[in-house]
Design a protein around this motif. Sequence first.
Motif: not given
Length: 288
Positions: A150-151, A203-230
Amino acid sequence: MKKKFSLALAAMMLAGVLTACGGNGGGNAATGSNPSSGSGAASSAASGSETPTIDAIKAKGEIVMLTNAQFPPFEYLGDDGSVQGVDPDIAQAVADKIGVELKIVDMDFDGIIDALKAGKGDFAAAGMTITEERLKEVDFSDEYVTSSQMVVVPAGSDLKADDAMLSGKNITVQEGTTGDWYASGDTETTGSEIKDAQVLRYKSAVEAGMMLAQGKADAMIVDQKPAEAIVAAQGGKLVLLPEKLTDEHYAFAIQKGQEDLQAVINEVLKEYNGEKVDELITQHMGIE
Ligand code: ARG
């Protein structure tokens, strides 16, 4: 844009193979399979015992699960630092069935298959997608969860989950995952048509989400339920786009040729398929 491609195909092929070996193809009520003991009859000829892998695990007194605990709700670190989640719960049922302790080793996701092959664990339970590449290295159990890449985008973004729109963008991923392969434009393994994205690997999907939330990227691609949790954990900073990029199936991975262990895992997964897995997912959602 939703694509069906080699991941789904690999899963279907695998289901066929497993059925042929006496396991149950995920989802369909396999006929003529042995409902009891998990004695791995197919592997009995070569060794003295019918269950050499299980015998060795019993002798050790513990079964070792390899995972990466940065992937809620499937695995995450609880308040006490222990690994919690859907996979540990199912793994505990496997340990109970064999009658040994469960030990969980938390490591980088991209090192799990090599560690398993090197005998550093008895199986991997890590929300791991069945893929043709991985099938060359390890065997998989029956599937127990259906998922998709998911994006996720920052709130207010007008990006769409569309390969052309994602091309050339900065995309965060967890390293070595199918989301990484998709963002990297690996058409053969994922069907992705993304071109020239700047892939930021964590190294971590949670960190990939944090970096996105901090404005470091345009998008994250990750699995569905982890995407919802993040997304839930980032309190309104992130939005999950509704379109699915892929169709994937999770399974436990084991070393090649350990049919006796595979059969026990499949027996447990049979008890957990459908509703019971959904209950576990719901139970473990909503955590950081
Ligand atoms: N399903 C994806 C894959 O198999 C991601 C799995 C990540 N799992 C984890 N425990 N971090 O590549």
